[in-house]
Design a protein around this motif. Structure first.
Motif, PDB file in Angstrom:
ATOM      1  N   GLU A  46      11.301   3.056   3.117  1.00  0.00           N
ATOM      2  CA  GLU A  46      10.564   4.311   3.265  1.00  0.00           C
ATOM      3  C   GLU A  46       9.489   4.170   4.330  1.00  0.00           C
ATOM      4  OE1 GLU A  46       8.196   5.541  -0.051  1.00  0.00           O
ATOM      5  OE2 GLU A  46       7.372   3.543  -0.406  1.00  0.00           O
ATOM      6  N   VAL A  48       5.932   4.574   5.835  1.00  0.00           N
ATOM      7  CA  VAL A  48       4.592   4.543   5.259  1.00  0.00           C
ATOM      8  C   VAL A  48       3.589   5.275   6.145  1.00  0.00           C
ATOM      9  CG1 VAL A  48       2.681   3.033   4.578  1.00  0.00           C
ATOM     10  CG2 VAL A  48       5.048   2.387   4.041  1.00  0.00           C
ATOM     11  N   TYR A  59       0.862  10.013   7.479  1.00  0.00           N
ATOM     12  CA  TYR A  59       1.037   9.088   6.360  1.00  0.00           C
ATOM     13  C   TYR A  59       1.959   9.665   5.291  1.00  0.00           C
ATOM     14  CZ  TYR A  59      -3.074   6.889   8.397  1.00  0.00           C
ATOM     15  OH  TYR A  59      -3.955   6.288   9.257  1.00  0.00           O
ATOM     16  N   ALA A  60       2.620   8.773   4.586  1.00  0.00           N
ATOM     17  CA  ALA A  60       3.334   9.177   3.387  1.00  0.00           C
ATOM     18  C   ALA A  60       2.307   9.612   2.346  1.00  0.00           C
ATOM     19  CB  ALA A  60       4.177   8.027   2.852  1.00  0.00           C
ATOM     20  N   GLU A  61       2.687  10.564   1.523  1.00  0.00           N
ATOM     21  CA  GLU A  61       1.751  11.073   0.521  1.00  0.00           C
ATOM     22  C   GLU A  61       1.249   9.959  -0.395  1.00  0.00           C
ATOM     23  OE1 GLU A  61       1.164  14.839   1.765  1.00  0.00           O
ATOM     24  OE2 GLU A  61       0.290  13.981  -0.061  1.00  0.00           O
ATOM     25  N   SER A  62       2.104   9.000  -0.665  1.00  0.00           N
ATOM     26  CA  SER A  62       1.769   7.940  -1.615  1.00  0.00           C
ATOM     27  C   SER A  62       0.665   7.007  -1.124  1.00  0.00           C
ATOM     28  CB  SER A  62       3.016   7.117  -1.939  1.00  0.00           C
ATOM     29  OG  SER A  62       3.563   6.555  -0.758  1.00  0.00           O
ATOM     30  N   VAL A  63       0.364   7.028   0.180  1.00  0.00           N
ATOM     31  CA  VAL A  63      -0.645   6.111   0.708  1.00  0.00           C
ATOM     32  C   VAL A  63      -1.820   6.830   1.371  1.00  0.00           C
ATOM     33  CG1 VAL A  63       1.152   4.367   1.086  1.00  0.00           C
ATOM     34  CG2 VAL A  63       0.376   5.811   3.003  1.00  0.00           C
ATOM     35  N   LYS A  64      -1.767   8.137   1.426  1.00  0.00           N
ATOM     36  CA  LYS A  64      -2.841   8.897   2.070  1.00  0.00           C
ATOM     37  C   LYS A  64      -4.184   8.587   1.410  1.00  0.00           C
ATOM     38  CE  LYS A  64      -0.678  13.003   4.073  1.00  0.00           C
ATOM     39  NZ  LYS A  64      -0.490  14.468   3.958  1.00  0.00           N
ATOM     40  N   LYS A  86      -1.897  -0.938  -4.907  1.00  0.00           N
ATOM     41  CA  LYS A  86      -1.313  -0.726  -6.230  1.00  0.00           C
ATOM     42  C   LYS A  86      -0.087  -1.633  -6.403  1.00  0.00           C
ATOM     43  CE  LYS A  86      -2.631   4.167  -6.221  1.00  0.00           C
ATOM     44  NZ  LYS A  86      -2.146   5.568  -6.352  1.00  0.00           N
ATOM     45  N   GLU A  88       2.817  -0.948  -7.283  1.00  0.00           N
ATOM     46  CA  GLU A  88       4.023  -0.307  -6.722  1.00  0.00           C
ATOM     47  C   GLU A  88       4.101  -0.424  -5.211  1.00  0.00           C
ATOM     48  OE1 GLU A  88       1.786   1.042  -8.798  1.00  0.00           O
ATOM     49  OE2 GLU A  88       1.407   3.170  -8.322  1.00  0.00           O
ATOM     50  N   GLY A  89       3.073  -0.946  -4.603  1.00  0.00           N
ATOM     51  CA  GLY A  89       3.086  -1.208  -3.168  1.00  0.00           C
ATOM     52  C   GLY A  89       3.734  -2.540  -2.824  1.00  0.00           C
TER      53      GLY A  89
END
Length: 120
Positions: A46, A48, A59-64, A86, A88-89
């Motif tokens: 994915e 990033v 940025y991907a939403e998950s890392v903003k 996190k 999950e990273g």
């Protein structure tokens, strides 16, 4: 020939920080868009973060709000500052760059990846 070499990965605790580097070398005329990707075990790769030659970022939403991508054009190096990590990273992080070589050929190159492991 162009090579991308990532560094800076390793083990971090949740909430901690790491800074990844992606150094490009070879017959480089210019580096256009540079992206960081990651691939966790059993998951698809994915995107990033992205930085253009003009410095625009995405940025991907998950890392903003937690990750910052930047580049030093003089050093042909891109960075990914990762804060508030996190679990999950946890993934292999790859650098990807669209490069124009001295032979005026433009193509995408990938680095070999660097492992980031975030413990809870």
């Amino acid at each position: 020939q162009v090579q991308l070499v990532e560094s800076g990965g390793g083990l971090a605790q949740a909430g901690g920080s790491l800074r990844l580097s992606c150094a490009a070398s070879g017959s480089i005329f210019s580096i256009n868009t540079t992206r960081w990707y990651r691939q966790a075990p059993g998951k698809e790769r994915e995107r990033v973060a992205t930085v253009t030659s003009g410095g625009s970022t995405n940025y991907a939403e998950s890392v903003k709000g937690r990750f910052t991508i930047s580049r030093d054009n003089a050093k042909n190096t891109a960075y990914l500052q990762m804060n508030s990590l996190k679990p999950e990273g946890t993934a292999v992080y790859y650098c990807n760059a669209l490069v124009t070589t001295d032979a005026t050929i433009t193509r995408t190159y990938w680095g070999q990846g660097t492992q980031v492991t975030v413990s809870s």
